[in-house]
Structures are given as C-alpha cells and as structure tokens.
Design an enzyme around this catalytic site. Sequence first.
Site, short mmCIF file in Angstrom:
data_model
loop_
_atom_site.label_atom_id
_atom_site.label_comp_id
_atom_site.label_asym_id
_atom_site.label_seq_id
_atom_site.Cartn_x
_atom_site.Cartn_y
_atom_site.Cartn_z
CG ASP A 30 21.34 10.97 33.51
OD1 ASP A 30 21.78 11.88 34.23
OD2 ASP A 30 20.12 10.66 33.47
CG ASN A 84 22.60 20.95 36.97
OD1 ASN A 84 22.90 21.92 36.29
ND2 ASN A 84 22.05 19.86 36.46
N GLY A 90 19.14 23.75 39.76
CA GLY A 90 18.30 22.63 39.32
C GLY A 90 18.83 21.27 39.72
CG HIS A 97 25.52 14.65 39.88
ND1 HIS A 97 24.88 14.97 41.07
CD2 HIS A 97 24.70 15.10 38.89
CE1 HIS A 97 23.74 15.58 40.81
NE2 HIS A 97 23.60 15.69 39.50
CG HIS A 99 24.81 16.19 34.40
ND1 HIS A 99 23.72 15.40 34.14
CD2 HIS A 99 24.55 16.82 35.57
CE1 HIS A 99 22.82 15.55 35.10
NE2 HIS A 99 23.30 16.41 35.99
P1 AMP Z 1 20.82 16.82 38.62
O1 AMP Z 1 19.51 17.38 38.16
O2 AMP Z 1 22.01 17.63 38.14
O3 AMP Z 1 20.85 16.59 40.10
O4 AMP Z 1 20.97 15.45 37.87
C1 AMP Z 1 20.64 14.22 38.43
C2 AMP Z 1 20.73 13.23 37.30
O5 AMP Z 1 20.75 11.93 37.86
C3 AMP Z 1 19.57 13.27 36.30
O6 AMP Z 1 20.08 13.52 35.01
C4 AMP Z 1 18.93 11.90 36.42
O7 AMP Z 1 18.46 11.41 35.20
C5 AMP Z 1 20.09 11.08 36.97
N1 AMP Z 1 19.70 9.90 37.73
C6 AMP Z 1 18.80 9.84 38.75
N2 AMP Z 1 18.70 8.58 39.21
C7 AMP Z 1 19.57 7.84 38.47
C8 AMP Z 1 19.92 6.45 38.47
N3 AMP Z 1 19.37 5.59 39.33
N4 AMP Z 1 20.84 6.03 37.58
C9 AMP Z 1 21.40 6.90 36.70
N5 AMP Z 1 21.11 8.22 36.67
C10 AMP Z 1 20.20 8.67 37.54
#
Ligand code: AMP
Length: 111
Positions: A30, A84, A90, A97, A99
């Site tokens: 992340d 999420n 959120g 994805h 986490h």
């Molecule tokens: P969510 O809020 O569950 O949709 O999480 C999206 C996640 O993607 C967040 O934790 C961001 O920090 C991560 N994220 C967004 N853009 C990137 C990127 N280019 N590379 C790695 N992680 C990313």
Amino acid sequence: MTDCIFCKIIAGEIPAQKMYEDDDLLAFRDVNPQAPVHFLVIPKTHIPTILEAEAGLLGKLLFKARELAVQEGCGERGGRFVINCREDGGQTVDHLHVHVLGGRSLGWPPG
Ligand code: AMP
C-alpha cells in the site's frame, strides 16, 4: 477498466512495489501504509467490490493474502485482513482488494 488506478498498476502503466503476481492475482504494498506490514491483494480482472465477486476468486484472494501475510512475518501474532466495500465501507478504489495489515497491535472497532 481504463480509469482504474489498480488496473493501471496491473498493466504496468503506474509503478507499484509488487510482491506477488500470477495469472489471476497481483499483490503490492500500500502506498500509504497504516502498519509496518500493509499490502493489497487484487484480482487482475476488474471487479468493483466483493459484492460482484464469485466464490472461487474470493477463495484464491484470501488464501493468497494469508500465504503472503505469513511470509511477511504475521504468522505468529497475526494481523488484519480487510475488504472495504462501497460507501459505507469506506472503499476509495473501486477495484476489489484485500488489505493485509500487521506488525503492530491494531485497534478495534474501526471508527
Ligand atoms: P480502500 O479505501 O479500501 O479502497 O483502500 C484503497 C487503498 O489503496 C488505500 O489504502 C490506498 O493507500 C491504496 N492505494 C491507492 N493508490 C495506490 C497506489 N498507486 N499504490 C498502492 N496503493 C495505493
């Protein structure tokens, strides 16, 4: 999907710290880590949320998330596996994805 940031990572159009890749899945760190271990596991197919995913894919995603968590040192003390979903969950990136967070004690419940 052309305007999806995770599809662009899959296509190699934007960089990411990749950890694992096969025909179906990609895992990468992340960009804004919330714990010493924080990575994402995604399907290579653009599936917006867990609500659109089929059982076989969800099994593969979670199984790989678990395997990588153990490789990252979370096999003993554990960690958190989070998906999420849409507005109330959120979700900020509309590409399914998981986490994986670990390496510190995590609070509960979420805010
Ligand atoms: P969510 O809020 O569950 O949709 O999480 C999206 C996640 O993607 C967040 O934790 C961001 O920090 C991560 N994220 C967004 N853009 C990137 C990127 N280019 N590379 C790695 N992680 C990313």
